[in-house]
Each structure stands twice: as C-alpha cells, then as structure tokens.
Design an enzyme around this catalytic site. Sequence first.
Site: not given
Lengths: 585, 185
Positions: A53, A115-116, A165, A487
Amino acid sequence: MSTKETLTGAEALIRSLEMENVEIMFGLPGGCILPAYDPLLKSSIRHVLVRHEQGAGHMAQGYAHVTGRPGVAMVTSGPAATNMVTPLCDAFMDSIPMVCITGQVSTSAIGTDAFQECDTVGITRSVTKHNELVMRAEDIPMAVRQAFYIATTGRPGPVLIDMPKDVLQNTMTWHWPTDEEVVDSLPGYRPNVKGHPKMIKEAAKLILASEKPVLYLGGGVLKARAAEVVKELAELLQIPVVTTLMARGAFPDNHPLCYGMPGMHGTATAITAMQKSDLLIALGSRFDDRVTGKVNSFAQDAKIIHVDIDPAEQGKVRKPDVPIVGDCRQVVEELLKAIKELMAEGVSATDITPWRSRVNGWKEQFPLTYDMSGPGDKLKPQFCLEKLRDAAPEGTIVVSGVGQHQMWTSLFWEFNEPYTWVNSGGLGTMGFSVPAAIGAKAAKPERTVWAIDGDGCFQMTAQELVTATTEGIHVKIAILNNTYLGMVRQWQEMFYGERYSEVDLAGCPDFVKWAEAMGCVGIRVESVDEIDEAIALANSINDRSVVVEFRVEEFEKVFPMVPAGASNDEVLLHPNQESRREFLK
Amino acid sequence: MSSINSNNPYGDSRQHHILSVMVQNRPGVLARVSGLFARRGYNIYSLAVAPSDDPNYSRITIVVDISATPLEQIVKQLFKLIDVVRITELDPRKSVERELMIATVRVDGERRGQISELANLFEAKVLAVGADAVTISIDGNPEKIDDFEELLRGYGIVESQRTGRVALPKLEREARKGATKGKAS
C-alpha cells in the site's frame, strides 16, 4: 439528472471519482474495501494494482507531482491504512494534492477491535490536510467533492476518506453537489489567493530599492504554476535566483540568473548569496531548517518579503518585513504590475550589477566539483549522474529517493523545465523513488522517467517494479550502489569520528538478478568504460523497466555541506576548494 | 491555589490566554483542536465546549498558559483546520470569565451553619444536605471560585468539580448605553 437514481455507496463512490475526472488510481483491495472494487470493474478509471500500500501512496504522489492533479489511492482498512501513513505524511510535508480512500469496518463494528480495524481518521489526523469518516451512503458524493476541493485548493495536501463497509453496501439516492454547495458546506475553509495590494506595493518598493536581492523559490512556485511569471520578474530586474530542493526546475538551471540550490547541501554560491543578501524575496518557500541552517545567523542583513498561500507560514521561522498571503502566481503577477507602475512613475531600480558580479564571482570560484576516479578505482556517483544527465532524452522526468544520491542528483542534474523533478523533501522518505517514478510515468507515458536511487532506498520499495512490469509502466532505475546507508555513513565519518554503526549494507543482493526476477532488464556497471554503453542500452529499452546498478565509491561525500545546527557562514566546501574560502567574502 | 495565574508552572511572567474558537459542530473537531496543543507538549489548562446560538456551530473556550510566540503559531495552525470557522483571542483584562464549581464538603451539624454563612457571603447555593456533608454550587469569576475553594478546604472537601472556563469580551465602555457618569468631560 431528472429521475432519482438509486446507487449503492460503492457505486456512488466510483461514480464520484469519475465525476472528479480521475483517470487512474493506485491501490490494493482487501476485506472492508471489497464493495468498492466491484463497480470499479465497469468504470472508466484505470486501477493500478500495487504490491504494497505504501507504493500506492507514493505512486499517487508521483502522479500529482508531475501533473498538478490530485493523485488517488484506494486501499483497505487496518494494516493497509497504516501502510498509507508514510505517503500521507510525505504528501502533507511537501504539499502534494492527494486523495486517499480507505476501507473501514462496518459502522456497527467500529470501536470493537474488529478484524483489520484501526482508528484511521485518528491515526491520520496529523498527517492529512483533512480527513473524514463517512457514516452514511448519501454523504459519499459530498465527501468526495470536499476531498478534491480541499486537496487541490489553498496550500495543496492529502485528504483521506474513510469508508465503512456497510456505508459502501447501503443504497443512496444519487446527488452530485454543486460547487456552491461544496463551498457552503465548508464555512471554515476560505483560502486566500489574492495578495493584499498594499503589501504588494510595499514589496515592489523594497525590491526596487534593494542592492542585493535574491529570489528564494520554494515548492509553492510549482504548486501555483508560477514558473513563467517568476521568470519574468527575475529577468525584468535581473535578480539572482536560488531554487530549493522542492523547487528544482521552477527556474531553469541553464539560465544565467540561476545559482542552484541553497541549504545544507546547496551550492556555495546559493548559500552565500542568501547570507549576504539585503532582500530575500521568498516565493512559496518556508524557511526550512535545511535551508536556513542556524536560524539566528541566517541572512542576518536581509529584509524578507514572504509570499505564501498558507498564513501559518508567515513568521513561523523568520519574521517577514512584508508578509503576503496569496497564490504565488497571482501575487507575482500583481507584483510585476506594481513594479512596472512604480518605474513608470519615475522610481528607478537600484543598480544591482555590482551584486550580480559578486555572485557570479562566487559561481566561478566555487563550481560543483568532485575528484575523478583513478584507473581501476570505483566509479564516482557524480560522474555516473553527469553521464545519465547528458544522455537523457529531452523532457526526462527525474525521481529520487532520499540520501546522498538525492543531493547529488539535485546538484548535478540540470533541471530546465518545471515538473521534471520529483522527490521527497520534507519527510525524507527512503524508498520514495521507485513507486513515485511509476506514478510519474503513468501520468506522462510519453516521457522518459529515470529514478535515481540508492541501494538502501531501493531495498525498501523495489517490489513495486513487479507492478511496473505487470501494468506495463516502464521506468528506468539507476541505483548508485555504494553498499552503505551513504548519508548516515557520511555523518558518522564527519561527526562521529568514523565510528561506523549499522550503516554497512555490504550483504546487498544481486540487483541484476533481482531486477530480472521482477521482469525488468538488469544491468551492472562497474567501470568507466561500461557506462556509456549501459546508459544507451537503458535509454533504448521501452518495453520493459530497466535497472542499472552502478557500483560506486563507498566513501564519497556530498559537498558542500552545512553541518546540522551550524551557521550557513560555516559551509564546508569541497576539500579542493577550502583554500579559496576567502573569496566567499 | 489552583488559579492559572497564581500557579504558573513555568515560573515566569507568562500570562494565561483565552481562545474562543468557533467550529463546525461535528465529530472529531475537538481532537483536531486539542491535537495542535498536544503535539507541542503543551497542556490545555481548561476547556469548555458547547453548541453556540447556531446549533451547526460549537464554541470552544480554551485557556492555555503559553507564551505569545508559540501561541500565535498555534492560532494560525488552528485556523488552518477545515472545521474551524473563527478564532478570537480574548484579552483576560478585557473579558468576562466565568466558571462553575460544585463541591461536597464534610461538615458535622455544628459547623453546617458556618458553611451556610460562607455560601451566603459568596452567593453560592447549597444543593444538597446530608447528615455529615453538604454539596454546594458556586459560579463566578475564577478568582472568586479559587477563594471559595480555599476556604472550603479547611472543612475538608470530599469531592469537587470545576467546569472549564467560558468567556466573552467585555462590552466597550462606549457601547454601554448612558454610561456617562464618571467621565471627566
């Protein structure tokens, strides 16, 4: 539409995105966002399926960087939303317009540790310009319209819409809000684009009276599409120009008035011109700590004209003598008029020829430099960049990650056109370049897109080259592989007595094989005599992505450098130039 | 003493600031506003939120103890929040400030009279009387409530709760109709 149309929330979401003229979006589906992926099947919007993502977020940013239009990313809830936090923060820091849609658990499950589930609006509150949890399907079109309006107006930035949802599954009666309804729904949001005429006149006077002016251009010049008018201003009075990391390309590097990048790794000329200036005309720049060095010794004799669309930037770091809140393009247009009017009234511009010749003297004395490698030595990264630059087709877009390679690219590339430089400035997100390059190429398929990456950065997000291959978005990646977190290594060498701690990436993978495994062409370059051929080959391949690994000198350092917290007067020059330091007076 | 002025945690001359923030009456707004203070490690001294005369908007009154420079920056950033419609900084010298406190004080029958008398002096109200305790409510400017609380402390406060401070600008003298008395000329 005369008849009332009933749509699901998901259909309304996709239609709203179509209404906003979204042509491409980057994302990855999952449980809670599933309903939105169904109507996408018959949508005109192209969806690019990413492998992580974070990649979707940076692709959206790359798209926005080169087009000025909002990049769109869509992912599911929970871990997908948290993976999006870095791109959102990156876009927030660099004022990149972006709209991110996240799935969320059903409204009845919110707050139950489902969940999630995560508190997406809570987590992203401080890294977005605005975010919104949509609780009813009928609110979707307005939420989308507001998101695009907020993301693209005023100081641009990322906006997130969180979509439970059940809201996507419920039905609603389609209604597309008018412009007026959108504006009325946001009574607290009225970006000020037009600068105050009195302040503009005041600025015009200061500019005409200044003996040592410098135009200090920031990313806001690009956001405001102001490059043309800024050039007109610079040329009218022959004012020296510096372009910050976020403004590279806003003024052509090959222009005689351009003195390059200021700041921690800026050119000695740009740094010193600002230090000695009596008037900094800051356009869409924010006096970032990487530019100012130690603030109380920054450009001490300079008066400040600060043009910025964000009122909160005025006086945040340095109190301006003339603050102007407004859109850079509109303000500079007005400023030009005001200057011309004053000149017509007989006010003459101060002769700044002596100042310019002084600045030109620095430019002659302190060009960018590096030591060429001897026979059998490793390649110099700067040399590779010069070769890449000189072979790059017209209009090439350059994208970089974060670190030494980023600074070298900014310094050694020549940016003569706006929107050809894409990088992560404010947040400094390693791993930015591969996905951002894919987003840029998706937006500008006719352009060559070169990502200049480090070996450390590449290993963070390289998997998106699988996306590039499967989607047919062919980018070119140059890895300046010094087998170090370069760096950080440089800082440990210079400021920690060469005590190297956890910076050695020697166990690096075989980048050529890795590239090939992802469907790209992999090329390794280890010596000077291989460079030209490898770059020519890379430039000639247009049906696959190409990864060119340059094995470069491990201990090369970026110069000039202003050590963190030091004054810009104490800029460390390239060792070859230190003996000439007195000429910086 | 719990007054913000008398109990300045920074031990310098910082003055308390009152921000009156008009916001859209929507979920999450308070979190956005308070987040800008928390991000810098500043504490909000007191907070009062309620719908304004227009129910679409709420007024948040924030009392903070911050020096003027960071506050100016916070105010600008607050104003950037999409849901924030208007911000006014109220000068404590030119504002009317009010708080309310309810306190339950332990008193036996003998001393109940003293508490009642104290309540009368402060124009406080006795809300409930128990066998060995009374609950009192007082409103007024914060200093008055500080004083009252201090006096109650001697009796033993069982529990007390103060509201966040609310404030409005004082009316300009010129605006007070007919208020000519006392003017020199």
